[in-house]
Design a protein around this motif. Structure first.
Motif, PDB file in Angstrom:
ATOM      1  N   GLU A 168      35.317  36.273  38.128  1.00  0.00           N
ATOM      2  CA  GLU A 168      34.896  34.918  38.488  1.00  0.00           C
ATOM      3  C   GLU A 168      36.100  34.056  38.866  1.00  0.00           C
ATOM      4  N   ILE A 169      37.204  34.188  38.134  1.00  0.00           N
ATOM      5  CA  ILE A 169      38.419  33.453  38.491  1.00  0.00           C
ATOM      6  C   ILE A 169      38.910  33.913  39.860  1.00  0.00           C
ATOM      7  N   ALA A 170      38.835  35.214  40.124  1.00  0.00           N
ATOM      8  CA  ALA A 170      39.247  35.734  41.430  1.00  0.00           C
ATOM      9  C   ALA A 170      38.387  35.147  42.548  1.00  0.00           C
ATOM     10  N   ARG A 171      37.102  34.928  42.284  1.00  0.00           N
ATOM     11  CA  ARG A 171      36.233  34.291  43.292  1.00  0.00           C
ATOM     12  C   ARG A 171      36.739  32.889  43.632  1.00  0.00           C
ATOM     13  N   ARG A 172      37.161  32.146  42.602  1.00  0.00           N
ATOM     14  CA  ARG A 172      37.697  30.802  42.842  1.00  0.00           C
ATOM     15  C   ARG A 172      38.989  30.866  43.661  1.00  0.00           C
TER      16      ARG A 172
ATOM     17  N   ALA B 278      43.426  31.799  48.610  1.00  0.00           N
ATOM     18  CA  ALA B 278      44.606  32.480  48.074  1.00  0.00           C
ATOM     19  C   ALA B 278      45.048  33.586  49.037  1.00  0.00           C
ATOM     20  N   PHE B 279      46.347  33.630  49.337  1.00  0.00           N
ATOM     21  CA  PHE B 279      46.820  34.684  50.231  1.00  0.00           C
ATOM     22  C   PHE B 279      46.970  35.999  49.489  1.00  0.00           C
ATOM     23  N   GLU B 280      46.910  35.931  48.135  1.00  0.00           N
ATOM     24  CA  GLU B 280      47.114  37.108  47.294  1.00  0.00           C
ATOM     25  C   GLU B 280      46.610  36.775  45.899  1.00  0.00           C
ATOM     26  N   ILE B 281      46.078  37.767  45.211  1.00  0.00           N
ATOM     27  CA  ILE B 281      45.671  37.603  43.815  1.00  0.00           C
ATOM     28  C   ILE B 281      46.403  38.651  42.992  1.00  0.00           C
TER      29      ILE B 281
ATOM     30  N   ASP C 132      38.943  49.581  36.802  1.00  0.00           N
ATOM     31  CA  ASP C 132      37.764  48.712  36.734  1.00  0.00           C
ATOM     32  C   ASP C 132      38.055  47.335  37.335  1.00  0.00           C
ATOM     33  N   LEU C 133      39.184  46.722  36.938  1.00  0.00           N
ATOM     34  CA  LEU C 133      39.487  45.387  37.431  1.00  0.00           C
ATOM     35  C   LEU C 133      39.800  45.396  38.921  1.00  0.00           C
ATOM     36  N   THR C 134      40.458  46.449  39.397  1.00  0.00           N
ATOM     37  CA  THR C 134      40.740  46.538  40.830  1.00  0.00           C
ATOM     38  C   THR C 134      39.449  46.472  41.626  1.00  0.00           C
ATOM     39  N   ARG C 135      38.459  47.227  41.218  1.00  0.00           N
ATOM     40  CA  ARG C 135      37.202  47.295  41.957  1.00  0.00           C
ATOM     41  C   ARG C 135      36.404  45.997  41.831  1.00  0.00           C
ATOM     42  N   ARG C 136      36.412  45.407  40.632  1.00  0.00           N
ATOM     43  CA  ARG C 136      35.691  44.149  40.444  1.00  0.00           C
ATOM     44  C   ARG C 136      36.310  43.017  41.277  1.00  0.00           C
ATOM     45  N   VAL C 137      37.630  42.927  41.270  1.00  0.00           N
ATOM     46  CA  VAL C 137      38.289  41.826  41.978  1.00  0.00           C
ATOM     47  C   VAL C 137      38.185  42.021  43.483  1.00  0.00           C
ATOM     48  N   ARG C 138      38.248  43.243  43.944  1.00  0.00           N
ATOM     49  CA  ARG C 138      38.062  43.477  45.380  1.00  0.00           C
ATOM     50  C   ARG C 138      36.666  43.071  45.829  1.00  0.00           C
TER      51      ARG C 138
ATOM     52  N   GLY D 170      38.965  41.336  50.967  1.00  0.00           N
ATOM     53  CA  GLY D 170      39.999  41.122  51.974  1.00  0.00           C
ATOM     54  C   GLY D 170      41.270  40.465  51.473  1.00  0.00           C
ATOM     55  N   THR D 171      41.262  39.955  50.240  1.00  0.00           N
ATOM     56  CA  THR D 171      42.468  39.326  49.694  1.00  0.00           C
ATOM     57  C   THR D 171      43.357  40.394  49.074  1.00  0.00           C
ATOM     58  N   PRO D 172      44.621  40.500  49.485  1.00  0.00           N
ATOM     59  CA  PRO D 172      45.514  41.508  48.897  1.00  0.00           C
ATOM     60  C   PRO D 172      45.634  41.340  47.385  1.00  0.00           C
ATOM     61  N   LEU D 173      45.738  42.477  46.705  1.00  0.00           N
ATOM     62  CA  LEU D 173      45.785  42.502  45.249  1.00  0.00           C
ATOM     63  C   LEU D 173      47.164  42.970  44.789  1.00  0.00           C
ATOM     64  N   ARG D 174      47.676  42.300  43.772  1.00  0.00           N
ATOM     65  CA  ARG D 174      48.978  42.635  43.191  1.00  0.00           C
ATOM     66  C   ARG D 174      48.800  42.786  41.689  1.00  0.00           C
TER      67      ARG D 174
END
Length: 298
Positions: A161-165, A171-174, A190-196, A201-205
């Motif tokens: 939910e925070i990633a959605r915000r 955000a250029f990156e999360i 699990d978190l990689t898939r949920r946040v994607r 389309g937002t790059p993940l770090r």
């Protein structure tokens, strides 16, 4: 892992690596540290934190540091900010990108930043908008994404939910941070898939700590999941002054060894990083957690 895979290691030593050390380094020493990171091939560096120096005295003099860092094509310096005042300081100092930390648990957020998670998300929206107006990319780090020292397990749904915000505000990156080093590879997947799914389309770090010796396994799991940006700290120094027993970040040199042996290119010189880790330990008067400087490359 493919022989052609490239990963970016974002060097966080000048900020996260130093903020919890007993000995505060001068701006001149911090500039020298950053210059050594650049010489070793680091191209993204979290150089400074624009927080109240009364709260984190190790981060005082951010403007002096930014005024002295080597400016080279392809090298990007980020500054951590928590409010609009911090953003204004960061923009005036000439950062290339802004990193805003939102803690996923209320108790830790209040202790770390003096506000609830919901209040920090409102601050994030305002910071992201103002940074966009200034033409500076703003990214979000979700701290305590794997667990909180005060509330226990962090619900993965809350992280999503925070990633959605973050995504909604551009955000250029999360980044997902295991601030206290409790995560394991299954959580990374699990978190990689949920946040994607929450922020398409937002790059993940990822930002890992090796508190319980799972940081490198977590980093390699993230790479297996297609993540190509990882935080690390030269020498393995680091920790959060507001989290009990939050020991160091994964060490840049040790991460580079694992990545390079696995066929992942980074463009960084792990032996030069290891030498800097030993140099930094001398400045701090502290033992170096990283292992590559002791064992050497293979």
């Amino acid at each position: 892992m493919s022989d052609r895979l490239h990963a970016t290691v974002l060097e966080v030593g000048p900020r996260d690596g130093l903020q919890n050390e007993a000995r505060a380094l001068s701006p001149e020493d911090r500039i020298a540290f950053i210059a050594r990171c650049v010489e070793a091939g680091a191209r993204r560096i979290e150089a400074v934190s624009f927080v109240n120096p009364k709260r984190v005295p190790q981060m005082a003099g951010a403007e002096e540091v930014m005024a002295g860092v080597p400016r080279r094509a392809g090298v990007s310096y980020s500054g951590l900010v928590l409010n609009r005042r911090g953003l204004d300081r960061a923009l005036d100092a000439g950062v290339d990108e802004v990193n805003v930390v939102v803690v996923a648990s209320d108790t830790f957020c209040v202790r770390n930043q003096g506000c609830t998670t919901a209040e920090m998300l409102d601050a994030w929206d305002a910071i992201a908008s103002a940074a966009a107006d200034a033409g500076v990319p703003a990214g979000m780090t979700i701290a305590a994404a794997f667990g909180c020292p005060f509330e226990g397990e962090t619900p993965p749904e809350r992280v999503a939910e925070i990633a959605r915000r973050a995504h909604a505000a551009g955000a250029f990156e999360i980044a997902l941070a295991d601030t206290i080093g409790v995560g394991v590879p299954g959580q990374v997947r699990d978190l990689t898939r949920r946040v994607r799914a929450a922020a398409p389309g937002t790059p993940l770090r990822f930002h890992f700590h090796n508190t319980r010796n799972t940081g490198y396994a977590n980093a390699l799991t993230a790479v297996d999941e297609g993540v190509t940006i990882l935080d690390a700290s030269t020498g393995g120094f680091g920790g959060c002054p507001f989290a009990p027993a939050a020991t160091g970040n994964i060490a840049t040199e040790d991460l580079l060894y694992a990545l390079h042996r696995g066929g992942v290119e980074t463009g960084m010189d792990m032996e030069a990083v290891a030498e800097t880790g030993i140099w930094l330990g001398g400045l701090l008067g502290a033992p170096v957690p990283a292992l590559l400087g002791r064992a050497g490359p293979f």
